[in-house]
Write a protein that holds these residues in place. Structure first.
Motif, PDB file in Angstrom:
ATOM      1  N   LEU A 167       0.612  -1.025  -0.060  1.00  0.00           N
ATOM      2  CA  LEU A 167      -0.109  -0.137  -0.160  1.00  0.00           C
ATOM      3  C   LEU A 167       0.902   1.293   0.126  1.00  0.00           C
ATOM      4  O   LEU A 167       1.874   1.191   0.742  1.00  0.00           O
ATOM      5  N   SER A 168       0.448   2.245  -0.810  1.00  0.00           N
ATOM      6  CA  SER A 168       1.112   3.626  -0.868  1.00  0.00           C
ATOM      7  C   SER A 168       0.397   4.455  -0.026  1.00  0.00           C
ATOM      8  O   SER A 168      -0.690   4.600   0.506  1.00  0.00           O
ATOM      9  N   VAL A 169       1.018   5.197   0.678  1.00  0.00           N
ATOM     10  CA  VAL A 169       0.735   6.349   1.695  1.00  0.00           C
ATOM     11  C   VAL A 169       0.064   7.470   0.894  1.00  0.00           C
ATOM     12  O   VAL A 169       0.748   8.278   0.267  1.00  0.00           O
ATOM     13  N   PRO A 170      -1.177   7.468   0.888  1.00  0.00           N
ATOM     14  CA  PRO A 170      -2.051   8.629   0.284  1.00  0.00           C
ATOM     15  C   PRO A 170      -1.632   9.992   0.958  1.00  0.00           C
ATOM     16  O   PRO A 170      -1.183  10.130   2.086  1.00  0.00           O
ATOM     17  N   PRO A 171      -1.691  11.213   0.182  1.00  0.00           N
ATOM     18  CA  PRO A 171      -1.547  12.387   0.709  1.00  0.00           C
ATOM     19  C   PRO A 171      -2.070  12.666   1.820  1.00  0.00           C
ATOM     20  O   PRO A 171      -1.639  13.374   2.800  1.00  0.00           O
ATOM     21  N   ASN A 172      -3.330  12.281   1.909  1.00  0.00           N
ATOM     22  CA  ASN A 172      -4.163  12.696   3.315  1.00  0.00           C
ATOM     23  C   ASN A 172      -3.750  11.726   4.364  1.00  0.00           C
ATOM     24  O   ASN A 172      -4.493  12.143   5.422  1.00  0.00           O
ATOM     25  N   HIS A 173      -2.616  11.058   4.453  1.00  0.00           N
ATOM     26  CA  HIS A 173      -2.341  10.444   5.415  1.00  0.00           C
ATOM     27  C   HIS A 173      -0.984  10.606   5.875  1.00  0.00           C
ATOM     28  O   HIS A 173      -0.248   9.993   6.585  1.00  0.00           O
ATOM     29  N   LEU A 174      -0.709  11.849   5.361  1.00  0.00           N
ATOM     30  CA  LEU A 174       0.868  12.422   5.547  1.00  0.00           C
ATOM     31  C   LEU A 174       0.651  13.712   6.245  1.00  0.00           C
ATOM     32  O   LEU A 174      -0.055  14.563   5.416  1.00  0.00           O
ATOM     33  N   ASN A 175       1.528  14.449   6.942  1.00  0.00           N
ATOM     34  CA  ASN A 175       1.571  15.515   7.380  1.00  0.00           C
ATOM     35  C   ASN A 175       1.921  16.390   6.348  1.00  0.00           C
ATOM     36  O   ASN A 175       2.862  16.255   5.677  1.00  0.00           O
ATOM     37  N   SER A 176       1.216  17.500   6.195  1.00  0.00           N
ATOM     38  CA  SER A 176       1.405  18.504   5.013  1.00  0.00           C
ATOM     39  C   SER A 176       2.859  19.019   4.744  1.00  0.00           C
ATOM     40  O   SER A 176       3.109  19.549   3.782  1.00  0.00           O
ATOM     41  N   ASP A 177       3.600  18.917   6.193  1.00  0.00           N
ATOM     42  CA  ASP A 177       4.819  19.770   5.902  1.00  0.00           C
ATOM     43  C   ASP A 177       6.089  18.501   5.504  1.00  0.00           C
ATOM     44  O   ASP A 177       7.130  18.894   5.244  1.00  0.00           O
ATOM     45  N   LEU A 178       5.433  17.412   4.939  1.00  0.00           N
ATOM     46  CA  LEU A 178       6.377  16.273   4.833  1.00  0.00           C
ATOM     47  C   LEU A 178       6.147  16.211   3.355  1.00  0.00           C
ATOM     48  O   LEU A 178       5.118  16.185   2.474  1.00  0.00           O
ATOM     49  N   PHE A 179       7.363  15.524   2.648  1.00  0.00           N
ATOM     50  CA  PHE A 179       7.454  15.340   1.528  1.00  0.00           C
ATOM     51  C   PHE A 179       6.489  13.933   0.925  1.00  0.00           C
ATOM     52  O   PHE A 179       6.667  13.051   1.908  1.00  0.00           O
ATOM     53  N   HIS A 180       5.714  14.136  -0.253  1.00  0.00           N
ATOM     54  CA  HIS A 180       5.014  12.945  -0.487  1.00  0.00           C
ATOM     55  C   HIS A 180       5.479  12.157  -1.718  1.00  0.00           C
ATOM     56  O   HIS A 180       5.516  12.870  -2.537  1.00  0.00           O
ATOM     57  N   SER A 181       6.037  11.193  -1.541  1.00  0.00           N
ATOM     58  CA  SER A 181       6.522  10.427  -2.799  1.00  0.00           C
ATOM     59  C   SER A 181       5.819   8.880  -2.911  1.00  0.00           C
ATOM     60  O   SER A 181       6.276   7.884  -2.257  1.00  0.00           O
ATOM     61  N   PRO A 182       4.804   8.787  -3.680  1.00  0.00           N
ATOM     62  CA  PRO A 182       4.038   7.450  -3.843  1.00  0.00           C
ATOM     63  C   PRO A 182       4.758   6.049  -4.149  1.00  0.00           C
ATOM     64  O   PRO A 182       4.818   5.098  -3.719  1.00  0.00           O
ATOM     65  N   ALA A 183       5.867   6.577  -4.811  1.00  0.00           N
ATOM     66  CA  ALA A 183       6.819   5.268  -5.226  1.00  0.00           C
ATOM     67  C   ALA A 183       7.679   4.945  -4.152  1.00  0.00           C
ATOM     68  O   ALA A 183       8.164   4.071  -4.110  1.00  0.00           O
ATOM     69  N   ARG A 184       8.004   5.955  -3.333  1.00  0.00           N
ATOM     70  CA  ARG A 184       8.798   5.474  -2.175  1.00  0.00           C
ATOM     71  C   ARG A 184       7.836   5.269  -0.795  1.00  0.00           C
ATOM     72  O   ARG A 184       8.324   4.249  -0.095  1.00  0.00           O
ATOM     73  N   ASN A 185       6.931   5.815  -0.620  1.00  0.00           N
ATOM     74  CA  ASN A 185       6.248   5.658   0.838  1.00  0.00           C
ATOM     75  C   ASN A 185       5.267   4.542   0.746  1.00  0.00           C
ATOM     76  O   ASN A 185       4.185   4.661   0.681  1.00  0.00           O
ATOM     77  N   ILE A 186       5.837   3.144   0.787  1.00  0.00           N
ATOM     78  CA  ILE A 186       5.085   2.103   0.795  1.00  0.00           C
ATOM     79  C   ILE A 186       5.088   1.185   2.072  1.00  0.00           C
ATOM     80  O   ILE A 186       6.536   1.072   2.656  1.00  0.00           O
ATOM     81  N   TYR A 187       4.238   0.645   2.520  1.00  0.00           N
ATOM     82  CA  TYR A 187       4.183  -0.454   3.418  1.00  0.00           C
ATOM     83  C   TYR A 187       3.507  -1.492   2.975  1.00  0.00           C
ATOM     84  O   TYR A 187       2.758  -1.595   1.936  1.00  0.00           O
TER      85      TYR A 187
END
Length: 158
Positions: free
Chosen positions: A26-46
């Motif tokens: 699963l990729s971390v969607p933007p609404n599950h990440l603090n707005s001050d953090l970079f969002h990289s769907p290719a990277r943020n995987i669990y």
């Protein structure tokens, strides 16, 4: 915390065969990440194993603002099945440059973190201890972030 389990190779009730383990990324969607953090769907995987064992795979967090320190709610993961375990879902993470960050996951799956970065390019590697999540998977979104629009809806909205 450790994950202990048992899976036999007893044939299924219908159709025979062995019980198979599953893994879903699963990729971390933007609404599950603090707005001050970079969002990289290719990277943020669990990964979710057998639909409810959550393990970190490749989640790396870096601030957009270049702030040296972060503290508070940074990310949302699936809510744990077992609630209110004192210190059960806590630990220490390391940044790429070796700085310690402390984390705690609450009953809603909110990941609270605190720590200091060495440089603007430093990023914390979110390698949380595996845990069993509630089914169906439940998440707590950040109130100020929008959920991504699914590809089919985005195309039809144009």
């Amino acid at each position: 915390m450790s994950i202990v389990g048992y899976q036999s190779n007893v044939p299924k009730a219908q159709g025979g065969g062995l019980i198979a383990n599953t893994q879903r990324e699963l990729s971390v969607p933007p609404n599950h990440l603090n707005s001050d953090l970079f969002h990289s769907p290719a990277r943020n995987i669990y990964a979710v194993i057998n639909e409810n064992i959550v393990i970190g795979k490749d989640i790396r967090l870096r601030t957009r603002s270049g702030a040296k320190e972060i503290a508070g709610w940074q990310l949302s993961l699936p809510a744990p099945l077992v609630k209110n375990q004192q210190g059960e879902y806590t630990g220490t993470l390391l940044s790429r440059e070796g700085k310690p960050f402390f984390y705690a996951i609450d009953d809603d799956g909110r990941v609270f973190m605190s720590g200091k970065f060495n440089s603007p390019e430093d990023e914390v590697i979110l390698n949380v201890n595996p845990y069993v999540a509630e089914l169906p998977l439940k998440f707590r979104s950040f109130p100020d972030r929008q959920a991504p629009i699914p590809a089919k809806r985005a195309a039809s909205a144009r």
